[in-house]
Design a protein around this motif. Sequence first.
Motif, PDB file in Angstrom:
ATOM      1  N   GLU A 110      -4.678   3.815  -2.928  1.00 55.93           N
ATOM      2  CA  GLU A 110      -5.482   4.935  -3.429  1.00 55.93           C
ATOM      3  C   GLU A 110      -6.417   4.491  -4.548  1.00 55.93           C
ATOM      4  OE1 GLU A 110      -2.643   7.883  -4.557  1.00 55.93           O
ATOM      5  OE2 GLU A 110      -2.338   8.592  -2.490  1.00 55.93           O
ATOM      6  N   ILE A 111      -5.926   3.632  -5.429  1.00 57.48           N
ATOM      7  CA  ILE A 111      -6.757   3.126  -6.527  1.00 57.48           C
ATOM      8  C   ILE A 111      -7.974   2.388  -5.980  1.00 57.48           C
ATOM      9  CG2 ILE A 111      -6.840   1.390  -8.370  1.00 57.48           C
ATOM     10  CD1 ILE A 111      -3.885   2.168  -8.975  1.00 57.48           C
ATOM     11  N   SER A 132       8.198   5.633   0.032  1.00 58.81           N
ATOM     12  CA  SER A 132       7.567   6.893   0.402  1.00 58.81           C
ATOM     13  C   SER A 132       8.188   7.377   1.714  1.00 58.81           C
ATOM     14  CB  SER A 132       6.056   6.695   0.575  1.00 58.81           C
ATOM     15  OG  SER A 132       5.797   5.914   1.730  1.00 58.81           O
ATOM     16  N   CYS A 152       5.481   2.230 -12.845  1.00 55.84           N
ATOM     17  CA  CYS A 152       5.514   3.123 -11.690  1.00 55.84           C
ATOM     18  C   CYS A 152       6.892   3.187 -11.030  1.00 55.84           C
ATOM     19  CB  CYS A 152       4.484   2.652 -10.663  1.00 55.84           C
ATOM     20  SG  CYS A 152       4.329   3.717  -9.236  1.00 55.84           S
ATOM     21  N   LEU A 164      -0.029   4.008  -3.831  1.00 54.30           N
ATOM     22  CA  LEU A 164      -0.810   4.178  -5.057  1.00 54.30           C
ATOM     23  C   LEU A 164      -1.864   3.080  -5.212  1.00 54.30           C
ATOM     24  CD1 LEU A 164       1.965   5.287  -7.576  1.00 54.30           C
ATOM     25  CD2 LEU A 164       0.055   6.672  -6.734  1.00 54.30           C
ATOM     26  N   SER A 165      -1.486   1.842  -4.896  1.00 49.83           N
ATOM     27  CA  SER A 165      -2.446   0.734  -4.984  1.00 49.83           C
ATOM     28  C   SER A 165      -3.609   0.955  -4.032  1.00 49.83           C
ATOM     29  CB  SER A 165      -1.756  -0.592  -4.671  1.00 49.83           C
ATOM     30  OG  SER A 165      -0.731  -0.865  -5.598  1.00 49.83           O
ATOM     31  N   MET A 220      -0.288  -0.154 -13.638  1.00 48.80           N
ATOM     32  CA  MET A 220       0.558   0.751 -12.859  1.00 48.80           C
ATOM     33  C   MET A 220       1.904   0.104 -12.520  1.00 48.80           C
ATOM     34  SD  MET A 220       1.455   1.212  -9.355  1.00 48.80           S
ATOM     35  CE  MET A 220       0.100   0.559  -8.387  1.00 48.80           C
ATOM     36  N   LYS A 254       6.018   3.510  -2.601  1.00 47.45           N
ATOM     37  CA  LYS A 254       5.082   4.333  -3.365  1.00 47.45           C
ATOM     38  C   LYS A 254       4.021   3.461  -4.032  1.00 47.45           C
ATOM     39  CE  LYS A 254       8.537   7.948  -4.166  1.00 47.45           C
ATOM     40  NZ  LYS A 254       9.371   8.669  -5.150  1.00 47.45           N
TER      41      LYS A 254
END
Length: 286
Positions: free
Chosen positions: A46-47, A27, A22, A43-44, A18, A39
């Motif tokens: 969320e993963i 954000s 990315c 994202l990290s 990512m 962001k």
Amino acid sequence: MDNILNAIKECAKEISQMLKYCDFGYSNTINKTGDTQLKLDVLSDEIISKKLSKLDNIKALISEEKDEILNLNENAKFIVAYDPLDGSSLVDVNFSVGSIFGIYDSKISPKNLVASLYFVYGPRLEMVFCLDKPYLFRLDENSEFIKIKELKLTQKGKINATGGSQWEWSDTHKSLIQNLFNEKYRLRYSGAMVADLHQILLKGGGLFSYPSTTNAPNGKLRVVFEILPFAYIFEKAGGFTSDGFLDTLFNLEISSIHQTSPCFFGSKFEIQKVRKFYLGEINESN
């Protein structure tokens, strides 16, 4: 615990990919400790959260990017605390960054930390994992983490990695750092905790410090998912840790999941020097 380790490895591989493509922008949200989230941070997180939430032996997740504990399985054994992307503000200049994980048995307490690991996303994807001893692993061409070596610290190093703005340091910390320079220590500081501590571990010794400052009197780094996981690795590697006064960071008392503290990690010689300065046994800069 094997399934937790395997899931975390898969998270790191996904984050590593990512990072190559990315969006590096910010954000519209701020995390619990007041940092505007990139962001990449979101994202990290969320993963990791998505993958680890599927495991039935994880009781709860604690993340730098989550305000509260994410409770999962009440009767499960392990709590995983993590910083999903340490040093994320440095991605735009292509510096090495990382992810940090601490695995606690049943409750969040220094004495209940039973394993820790971190990843460095650099030219190579590397992992340091520690149960009883810290080992370096490296991702190979078959996407497998291969054990490279055990990590051990010498009694004295030559690297000095110190955080915080110099104009916000206490006189004590200024004197300590000047003393290290007088002894010909080399300054090595990138601003990513993972990368800087990884260098000291692989080079065999030195000092990493993030002191109390006028802007952050309780330090900036977080105890549960940054400080203690690294303290576990350093002490298992034969190193020492302190907040400047305590003889180990494992004597810290945790009152909140986003608690911060001044912290020092290093070889025996450097941590002894730190405590002598902070306890007032040395008050000269040379």
